[in-house]
Design an enzyme around this catalytic site. Structure first.
Site, PDB file in Angstrom:
ATOM      1  N   TYR A 258      -2.780  -1.976 -10.501  1.00 11.62           N
ATOM      2  CA  TYR A 258      -2.793  -1.927  -9.035  1.00 11.62           C
ATOM      3  C   TYR A 258      -2.016  -3.103  -8.428  1.00 11.62           C
ATOM      4  CZ  TYR A 258      -4.447  -2.018  -4.265  1.00 11.62           C
ATOM      5  OH  TYR A 258      -4.481  -2.057  -2.887  1.00 11.62           O
TER       6      TYR A 258
ATOM      7  N   VAL B 140       0.890  -3.817   3.794  1.00 11.43           N
ATOM      8  CA  VAL B 140       0.538  -5.069   4.435  1.00 11.43           C
ATOM      9  C   VAL B 140       1.693  -6.092   4.432  1.00 11.43           C
ATOM     10  CG1 VAL B 140      -0.475  -6.298   2.466  1.00 11.43           C
ATOM     11  CG2 VAL B 140      -1.577  -6.443   4.704  1.00 11.43           C
TER      12      VAL B 140
ATOM     13  N   SER C 106       0.798  -1.239   0.000  1.00 19.45           N
ATOM     14  CA  SER C 106       0.000   0.000   0.000  1.00 19.45           C
ATOM     15  C   SER C 106       0.822   1.277   0.000  1.00 19.45           C
ATOM     16  CB  SER C 106      -0.932   0.027   1.205  1.00 19.45           C
ATOM     17  OG  SER C 106      -2.086  -0.691   0.894  1.00 19.45           O
TER      18      SER C 106
ATOM     19  N   TYR D 251      -4.519   3.885   7.804  1.00 24.36           N
ATOM     20  CA  TYR D 251      -5.902   3.379   7.757  1.00 24.36           C
ATOM     21  C   TYR D 251      -6.680   3.826   8.978  1.00 24.36           C
ATOM     22  CZ  TYR D 251      -3.465   0.600   4.370  1.00 24.36           C
ATOM     23  OH  TYR D 251      -2.678   0.212   3.348  1.00 24.36           O
TER      24      TYR D 251
ATOM     25  N   LYS E  73       0.588   3.415  -2.941  1.00 25.42           N
ATOM     26  CA  LYS E  73      -0.563   4.295  -3.182  1.00 25.42           C
ATOM     27  C   LYS E  73      -0.161   5.771  -3.117  1.00 25.42           C
ATOM     28  CE  LYS E  73      -3.773   0.843  -1.469  1.00 25.42           C
ATOM     29  NZ  LYS E  73      -4.347   0.214  -0.298  1.00 25.42           N
TER      30      LYS E  73
HETATM   31  N1  LIG Z   1      -2.631  -2.603   3.099  1.00 25.01           N
HETATM   32  C1  LIG Z   1      -2.041  -2.989   2.001  1.00 25.01           C
HETATM   33  O1  LIG Z   1      -0.823  -2.941   1.878  1.00 25.01           O
HETATM   34  C2  LIG Z   1      -2.945  -3.577   0.973  1.00 25.01           C
HETATM   35  C3  LIG Z   1      -2.288  -3.796  -0.360  1.00 25.01           C
HETATM   36  C4  LIG Z   1      -2.705  -5.077  -0.991  1.00 25.01           C
HETATM   37  N2  LIG Z   1      -2.034  -5.249  -2.243  1.00 25.01           N
HETATM   38  C5  LIG Z   1      -4.201  -5.128  -1.149  1.00 25.01           C
HETATM   39  O2  LIG Z   1      -4.718  -4.455  -1.958  1.00 25.01           O
HETATM   40  O3  LIG Z   1      -4.894  -5.809  -0.470  1.00 25.01           O
END
Ligand SMILES: NC(=O)CC[C@H](N)C(=O)O
Length: 331
Positions: free
Chosen positions: A204, A274, A77, A256, A80
């Protein structure tokens, strides 16, 4: 390595700080046992739960690294932030803010519920999955490869090499990510996507699978701390307005539904992933006493054992401790 650089406190040598950080990493490593390695993307299960490392890069070559610093992991993430930056550079900030909001959700990063519960005009923010998938659809290009080139080029400019995409993690996510597909198709139905749905999702999944180290992330953090300029060359890599917007989003939405607590207890912009990485940005600060990294630094931790919100258990504690010790909070 720079010793006794101008902004360091008398006696606050790099070696001296290094010893402290080494002690803190050893101390906080035990908290890796409290979390769990992500398993919903099967390939991420292979990470070593006990790992914990930190990299801190300041201006003028100052650097502290400690713990498991050489592990390569997928950016997840944290990408992003970068895709949003690239989309803003391509389309302009006002176009992007027209398409994606800047409000925290208070929900899990992959929540579907909030898309339907509120009168949705646009996805809440680019740092949760719904917003990030929307942003991926807005990157220039017809294919996922074309869309990712500028993002990889930006990374190359910052970290000095083009990072690879971990194909095992990419394929693992592509095959298992039903929830992101559901989000993507919902966004398609509601008219938010600017590109073909499969191209968007592929972009993505690939951007999440870019492989990095904590040194790479700390360097990105440093550029953001310096409002988008490379402190060594003084060259602008990210427009100042875009860098500032990215930091504001990191502070309010980057962790988050734990973003409020992170802002309260650590007090600096950050973004987690994650796979266990967290990038954190300490902007220059003014204090009455000399403190480490006063003219700003980028920091990154890696600790794949996660809490229930998807943030590194030991990583958060380590950052909180450092922020307290060095008075990093921007508030
Ligand atoms: N929190 C994350 O890092 C989520 C990224 C992961 N690739 C997902 O979309 O579920």
């Amino acid at each position: 390595m720079v010793q006794g650089a101008a902004n360091w406190n008398t006696g606050m040598t790099q070696e001296w700080l290094q010893e402290y950080v080494d002690d803190w990493v050893s101390f906080y490593r035990k908290h890796t046992a409290e979390g769990e390695v992500a398993s919903y993307i099967p390939a991420l299960k292979e990470a070593n739960q006990d790992h914990l490392g930190i990299s801190i890069i300041g201006m003028h070559g100052m650097k502290i690294r400690s713990g498991d610093v050489d592990v390569r992991f997928t950016i997840q993430s944290i990408s992003k932030v970068l895709s949003f930056i690239v989309a803003c550079m391509q389309r302009g900030v006002s176009y992007m803010l027209d398409k994606v909001d800047v409000e925290p959700t208070g929900e899990a990063f992959n929540s579907i519920m909030h898309l339907e519960m509120k009168p949705l005009k646009k996805p809440f923010n680019p740092l949760v999955n719904a917003g990030a998938i929307t942003v991926s659809s807005m990157l220039d290009g017809e294919t996922s490869e074309e869309k990712l080139q500028p993002l990889l080029s930006l990374l190359e400019e910052i970290i000095g090499h083009r990072p690879p995409i971990n194909l095992e993690v990419y394929e693992s996510e592509r095959e298992s990510s039903m929830r992101n597909r559901a989000i993507g198709y919902y966004l398609l139905e509601t008219g938010f996507l600017d590109s073909d749905i499969e191209v968007t999702l592929d972009t993505y999944f690939k951007q999440c699978s870019i492989e990095v180290t904590i040194d790479d992330l700390a360097r990105i953090g440093l550029i953001l701390a310096n409002d988008g300029k490379d402190p060594d060359s003084d060259q602008e890599i990210i427009p100042r307005q875009v860098a500032r917007l990215a930091k504001a989003l990191m502070l309010t939405c980057g962790m988050y539904d734990a973003s409020g607590k992170f802002a309260a207890y650590v007090g600096i912009p950050a973004k987690s992933g994650v796979s266990g990485g967290i990038i954190a940005v300490s902007p220059p600060r003014v204090r009455n006493e000399p403190l480490p990294f006063m003219d700003g630094c980028g920091m990154a931790v890696y600790g794949p054992a996660l809490d229930s919100k998807g943030n590194s258990t030991a990583g958060i504690r380590l950052l909180r401790h450092i922020a307290t010790q060095w008075d990093l909070s921007i508030f």
